[in-house]
Scaffold this motif. Structure first.
Motif, PDB file in Angstrom:
ATOM      1  N   ALA A  15       4.542  19.955  41.106  1.00 22.22           N
ATOM      2  CA  ALA A  15       5.482  20.543  42.063  1.00 22.22           C
ATOM      3  C   ALA A  15       6.871  19.912  41.931  1.00 22.22           C
ATOM      4  O   ALA A  15       7.893  20.615  41.958  1.00 22.22           O
ATOM      5  N   LEU A  16       6.921  18.570  41.776  1.00 17.27           N
ATOM      6  CA  LEU A  16       8.208  17.886  41.630  1.00 17.27           C
ATOM      7  C   LEU A  16       8.931  18.323  40.361  1.00 17.27           C
ATOM      8  O   LEU A  16      10.154  18.488  40.353  1.00 17.27           O
ATOM      9  N   ASN A  17       8.167  18.503  39.289  1.00 17.67           N
ATOM     10  CA  ASN A  17       8.757  18.923  38.023  1.00 17.67           C
ATOM     11  C   ASN A  17       9.425  20.289  38.158  1.00 17.67           C
ATOM     12  O   ASN A  17      10.551  20.493  37.679  1.00 17.67           O
ATOM     13  N   GLU A  18       8.735  21.216  38.819  1.00 15.63           N
ATOM     14  CA  GLU A  18       9.301  22.558  38.997  1.00 15.63           C
ATOM     15  C   GLU A  18      10.504  22.515  39.943  1.00 15.63           C
ATOM     16  O   GLU A  18      11.523  23.182  39.707  1.00 15.63           O
ATOM     17  N   PHE A  19      10.392  21.720  41.005  1.00 17.20           N
ATOM     18  CA  PHE A  19      11.435  21.706  42.035  1.00 17.20           C
ATOM     19  C   PHE A  19      12.685  20.963  41.577  1.00 17.20           C
ATOM     20  O   PHE A  19      13.814  21.429  41.783  1.00 17.20           O
ATOM     21  N   MET A  20      12.496  19.798  40.927  1.00 17.07           N
ATOM     22  CA  MET A  20      13.633  18.938  40.602  1.00 17.07           C
ATOM     23  C   MET A  20      14.180  19.161  39.199  1.00 17.07           C
ATOM     24  O   MET A  20      15.372  18.992  38.961  1.00 17.07           O
ATOM     25  N   PHE A  21      13.300  19.523  38.245  1.00 12.69           N
ATOM     26  CA  PHE A  21      13.728  19.570  36.850  1.00 12.69           C
ATOM     27  C   PHE A  21      13.505  20.918  36.172  1.00 12.69           C
ATOM     28  O   PHE A  21      13.470  21.007  34.946  1.00 12.69           O
ATOM     29  N   ASN A  22      13.308  21.954  36.994  1.00 15.99           N
ATOM     30  CA  ASN A  22      13.128  23.314  36.460  1.00 15.99           C
ATOM     31  C   ASN A  22      12.003  23.404  35.424  1.00 15.99           C
ATOM     32  O   ASN A  22      12.067  24.175  34.470  1.00 15.99           O
ATOM     33  N   GLY A  23      10.990  22.571  35.584  1.00 16.97           N
ATOM     34  CA  GLY A  23       9.853  22.610  34.670  1.00 16.97           C
ATOM     35  C   GLY A  23      10.118  22.005  33.304  1.00 16.97           C
ATOM     36  O   GLY A  23       9.297  22.153  32.390  1.00 16.97           O
ATOM     37  N   GLU A  24      11.245  21.305  33.128  1.00 14.82           N
ATOM     38  CA  GLU A  24      11.609  20.767  31.819  1.00 14.82           C
ATOM     39  C   GLU A  24      10.632  19.691  31.322  1.00 14.82           C
ATOM     40  O   GLU A  24      10.539  19.435  30.117  1.00 14.82           O
ATOM     41  N   LEU A  25       9.896  19.054  32.246  1.00 14.08           N
ATOM     42  CA  LEU A  25       8.963  17.998  31.855  1.00 14.08           C
ATOM     43  C   LEU A  25       7.533  18.516  31.718  1.00 14.08           C
ATOM     44  O   LEU A  25       6.591  17.720  31.577  1.00 14.08           O
ATOM     45  N   ARG A  26       7.382  19.829  31.779  1.00 14.02           N
ATOM     46  CA  ARG A  26       6.055  20.403  31.594  1.00 14.02           C
ATOM     47  C   ARG A  26       5.537  20.051  30.195  1.00 14.02           C
ATOM     48  O   ARG A  26       6.213  20.237  29.202  1.00 14.02           O
ATOM     49  N   GLY A  27       4.329  19.538  30.113  1.00 10.09           N
ATOM     50  CA  GLY A  27       3.781  19.135  28.820  1.00 10.09           C
ATOM     51  C   GLY A  27       3.958  17.654  28.534  1.00 10.09           C
ATOM     52  O   GLY A  27       3.523  17.164  27.482  1.00 10.09           O
ATOM     53  N   TYR A  28       4.596  16.919  29.463  1.00 10.54           N
ATOM     54  CA  TYR A  28       4.814  15.488  29.246  1.00 10.54           C
ATOM     55  C   TYR A  28       4.045  14.624  30.245  1.00 10.54           C
ATOM     56  O   TYR A  28       4.342  13.438  30.396  1.00 10.54           O
TER      57      TYR A  28
END
Length: 409
Positions: free
Chosen positions: A310-323
């Motif tokens: 949820a934080l990744n989507e909210f704060m970083f637009n999903g840029e850390l998905r996969g990490y």
């Protein structure tokens, strides 16, 4: 005990405000500019932080170390003289070298263009906070540090949120906030010194003592650059700016555990300096640190897996998905470091600066060598594995030297 808890809360509150502002600024930049421009900001921030490490004596540790030997008022003003005299001379030499390198090589980052490079260098020269930080820590005014950092962090987030500047100009303004914060901190310390009793007497023997101790600390910080800053340079050379941004965010997120450890480190250093450190103290602190980490690490990992998507989507637009696996590994590495939180302040209290310097130098040479060899093949995994090897090497030898020194006592 009550005083220790208050000190811990004050330091932790400052660290938390700094960590939150760092993530909010990262989130705003990633959302408004993209991960590549966030990488540009990381390069500017790295240059700003590297210059003081290259040129300044690590003065705050000397103030805490000698606060029982030299009157604090005299100690503070002596430290300012050492910091500015040695720092300005070394800064001019280092800046000349970097200027030549910048002219000789072409970098793909806008911050290395002459105008931006000069401005960042000037702001970095103003950022002289070692004496102020040392004085406030030695007098255990942790609340003042936290308040100053908290206000500065809030102003930076507000400015970043409403800014319409391009990423290079925004980076300069954010670094300006840091430079001004440093000047404010020094002025506050000068005002506090004015109300302290006693005269200001600057003695050569104290200048010599502080200079020698702080230069060993400075050499250690210089050798610690591969961990603190230069690994970003390696990543920027072998990988693109977007991955540099991802790497920086992983280090920031994984470093949240160290935000808990730093207050304990500062409190332990003051405690070790005041008391006659004994083997029984080390054994009890080591057991307590291990138990705390054993409890905190699983809790942190569970919390991470519950909140990260949820934080990744909210704060970083999903840029850390996969990490997420990278972050989990980095959390574990930081957990190992936290279990031996007492080692570094014990080394400082026992004046083992020369031995620490050698250990850090060798450990970081191993780290940067492994990183250069592995990052091109394994990406960010290579960095995490290299970091784990370096941390285990340094902790093992520091602990060994502390135990050996206490057995001699």
């Amino acid at each position: 005990m009550k005083k220790t808890i208050i000190s811990f809360v004050n330091i932790l509150s400052g660290n938390i405000s700094l960590a939150i502002s760092t993530f909010l600024i990262a989130s705003i930049i990633v959302s408004n500019y993209g991960m590549s421009d966030y990488g540009e900001y990381v390069v500017a921030q790295t240059l700003f932080m590297v210059l003081p490490i290259l040129s300044r004596p690590l003065i705050w540790q000397a103030i805490v170390r000698y606060k029982t030997d030299i009157p604090l008022k005299e100690l503070f003003y002596t430290s300012i003289i050492v910091e500015y005299a040695v720092g300005s001379f070394a800064f001019a030499i280092i800046l000349s070298i970097l200027w030549g390198l910048n002219a000789a090589f072409t970098f793909d980052y806008k911050v290395f263009e002459n105008g931006y490079f000069v401005t960042i260098s000037f702001l970095s020269l103003l950022y002289n906070i070692g004496s102020a930080i040392g004085f406030l820590r030695a007098t255990e005014r942790y609340f003042v540090i936290s308040l100053i950092m908290g206000v500065s962090s809030l102003l930076k987030v507000i400015f970043c949120y409403f800014s319409t500047l391009d990423i290079s100009d925004l980076s300069l303004y954010l670094l300006t906030f840091d430079a001004v914060t440093g000047l404010v901190m020094i002025l506050i310390c000068i005002c506090l010194c004015k109300i302290m009793p006693g005269e200001i007497k600057i003695k050569y023997k104290n200048i010599d003592k502080i200079t020698r101790f702080s230069l060993w600390g400075s050499l250690q910080s210089l050798l610690d650059l591969p961990i603190s800053q230069l690994d970003r340079v390696v990543v920027s050379i072998f990988l693109d700016s977007a991955l540099l941004g991802v790497f920086n965010l992983i280090k920031r997120l994984g470093g949240m555990l160290t935000q808990l450890s730093e207050p304990v480190t500062q409190i332990l250093l003051n405690k070790f300096v005041r008391s006659d450190l004994q083997m029984v103290d080390i054994k009890s602190i080591e057991r307590l640190a291990f138990l705390v980490v054993t409890f905190l690490l699983p809790f942190s990992i569970i919390s991470f897996f519950m909140t990260f998507p949820a934080l990744n989507e909210f704060m970083f637009n999903g840029e850390l998905r996969g990490y997420s696996n990278h972050l989990l590994m980095y959390f574990l590495v930081q957990g190992i470091s936290m279990a031996f939180i007492w080692v570094h302040p014990a080394c400082l209290a026992l004046s083992l600066m020369k031995k620490i310097t050698v250990i850090v130098g060798v450990g970081n040479f191993i780290y940067i060598t492994l990183l250069v060899l592995s990052v091109n093949f394994f990406g960010i995994y290579g960095l995490i594995i290299s970091s784990a090897i370096q941390i285990c090497f340094v902790i093992f030898l520091k602990r060994k030297f502390v135990i050996d020194e206490l057995r001699v006592k």
